[in-house]
Design a protein around this motif. Structure first.
Motif, PDB file in Angstrom:
ATOM      1  N   GLU A 141      17.460  29.051 112.423  1.00 33.84           N
ATOM      2  CA  GLU A 141      17.951  29.190 111.053  1.00 33.84           C
ATOM      3  C   GLU A 141      18.964  30.331 111.055  1.00 33.84           C
ATOM      4  N   THR A 142      20.170  30.054 110.596  1.00 29.35           N
ATOM      5  CA  THR A 142      21.207  31.073 110.537  1.00 29.35           C
ATOM      6  C   THR A 142      21.699  31.179 109.102  1.00 29.35           C
ATOM      7  N   THR A 143      21.682  32.400 108.562  1.00 26.06           N
ATOM      8  CA  THR A 143      22.142  32.626 107.193  1.00 26.06           C
ATOM      9  C   THR A 143      23.288  33.613 107.201  1.00 26.06           C
ATOM     10  N   GLU A 144      24.357  33.205 106.538  1.00 24.98           N
ATOM     11  CA  GLU A 144      25.497  34.098 106.341  1.00 24.98           C
ATOM     12  C   GLU A 144      25.459  34.545 104.885  1.00 24.98           C
ATOM     13  N   HIS A 145      25.244  35.839 104.661  1.00 28.05           N
ATOM     14  CA  HIS A 145      25.214  36.420 103.317  1.00 28.05           C
ATOM     15  C   HIS A 145      26.617  36.968 103.030  1.00 28.05           C
ATOM     16  N   ARG A 146      27.260  36.442 102.024  1.00 27.45           N
ATOM     17  CA  ARG A 146      28.607  36.895 101.646  1.00 27.45           C
ATOM     18  C   ARG A 146      28.511  37.381 100.201  1.00 27.45           C
ATOM     19  N   HIS A 147      28.899  38.623  99.968  1.00 28.81           N
ATOM     20  CA  HIS A 147      28.825  39.141  98.611  1.00 28.81           C
ATOM     21  C   HIS A 147      29.986  40.084  98.326  1.00 28.81           C
ATOM     22  N   ARG A 148      30.270  40.233  97.039  1.00 29.56           N
ATOM     23  CA  ARG A 148      31.343  41.106  96.581  1.00 29.56           C
ATOM     24  C   ARG A 148      30.998  41.608  95.197  1.00 29.56           C
ATOM     25  N   GLY A 149      31.705  42.616  94.760  1.00 33.95           N
ATOM     26  CA  GLY A 149      31.506  43.162  93.428  1.00 33.95           C
ATOM     27  C   GLY A 149      32.646  42.758  92.514  1.00 33.95           C
ATOM     28  N   ALA A 150      32.470  42.983  91.235  1.00 33.85           N
ATOM     29  CA  ALA A 150      33.511  42.701  90.247  1.00 33.85           C
ATOM     30  C   ALA A 150      33.557  43.844  89.249  1.00 33.85           C
ATOM     31  N   ASN A 151      34.768  44.204  88.868  1.00 39.82           N
ATOM     32  CA  ASN A 151      34.978  45.266  87.889  1.00 39.82           C
ATOM     33  C   ASN A 151      35.978  44.797  86.852  1.00 39.82           C
ATOM     34  N   ASP A 170      35.089  40.847 100.203  1.00 36.78           N
ATOM     35  CA  ASP A 170      33.808  40.292 100.638  1.00 36.78           C
ATOM     36  C   ASP A 170      33.173  41.149 101.721  1.00 36.78           C
ATOM     37  N   LYS A 171      31.847  41.243 101.657  1.00 36.55           N
ATOM     38  CA  LYS A 171      31.060  41.838 102.727  1.00 36.55           C
ATOM     39  C   LYS A 171      30.212  40.702 103.287  1.00 36.55           C
ATOM     40  N   VAL A 172      30.166  40.593 104.607  1.00 30.64           N
ATOM     41  CA  VAL A 172      29.456  39.490 105.241  1.00 30.64           C
ATOM     42  C   VAL A 172      28.416  40.031 106.213  1.00 30.64           C
ATOM     43  N   VAL A 173      27.197  39.526 106.081  1.00 31.41           N
ATOM     44  CA  VAL A 173      26.102  39.867 106.988  1.00 31.41           C
ATOM     45  C   VAL A 173      25.492  38.554 107.465  1.00 31.41           C
ATOM     46  N   THR A 174      25.274  38.445 108.765  1.00 32.09           N
ATOM     47  CA  THR A 174      24.676  37.229 109.324  1.00 32.09           C
ATOM     48  C   THR A 174      23.273  37.539 109.818  1.00 32.09           C
ATOM     49  N   GLN A 175      22.351  36.661 109.504  1.00 32.19           N
ATOM     50  CA  GLN A 175      20.960  36.796 109.934  1.00 32.19           C
ATOM     51  C   GLN A 175      20.579  35.546 110.721  1.00 32.19           C
TER      52      GLN A 175
END
Length: 186
Positions: A115-125, A137-142
């Motif tokens: 199982e491979t998960t790519e977490h992609r997240h960003r903020g908004a202002n 974007d910030k990307v973390v893979t698990q």
């Protein structure tokens, strides 16, 4: 409900019967769930702020802009299956700020082995001109792997989850699930 008597829409209302959330479910020709959309019927910021504090106008405007840019969709989950009806991909997104994409790989049987998960997240202002500005974007893979021990009937009785922590080169055991299966003769 659809022709297979499966739900396609769920409406959640407050005490005054005002819609708060609407959940839309779409299925493929095999009745497998392929998409779930959550639409909001009221400002969500109020759910995150204590009731004795007013919602800042900027937060309410930013929320409205984010919902509009996401087509009114608060969150969305999509599912993809292989020819054996096994889940091979799931994507989850919220407000267009985060996206999790999980892929699954199976061994000879129907048990997942990776199982491979790519977490992609960003903020908004909210910018001074009233427009919505996104952060990069910030990307973390698990990555997770699953190892099984099977009984004589082909059912697993022990599953070990191996994880690959960010920055490490080798997998390490995270947890072990053991189960006892009792077989009865007819």
């Amino acid at each position: 409900y659809d022709h297979n008597d499966l739900p396609v829409k769920e409406v959640i209302e407050d005490a005054a019967q005002n819609p708060i959330r609407q959940v839309m479910m779409r299925r493929d020709s095999a009745s497998r769930l392929v998409r779930v959309e959550v639409h909001m019927g009221c400002p969500m910021v109020s759910e995150f702020c204590p009731s004795d504090q007013p919602i800042p106008a900027e937060a309410d405007k930013a929320l409205s802009l984010m919902l509009a840019s996401a087509g009114g969709i608060f969150s969305e989950t999509n599912y993809v299956y292989d020819t054996k009806d096994r889940l091979i991909e799931r994507t989850d997104s919220m407000f267009g700020l985060g996206l999790d994409r999980t892929t699954y790989r199976y061994g000879d049987g129907d048990d997942p082995i990776e199982e491979t998960t790519e977490h992609r997240h960003r903020g908004a202002n909210l910018a001074e001109d009233g427009t919505l500005q996104y952060t990069p974007d910030k990307v973390v893979t698990q990555q997770n792997r699953f190892e099984y021990r099977y009984d004589d009937h082909g059912n697993w009785f022990e599953r070990t989850v191996l994880i690959l922590p960010e920055g490490n080169t080798g997998f390490q055991a995270s947890n072990i699930t053991r189960r006892v299966i009792t077989y009865h003769s007819l």
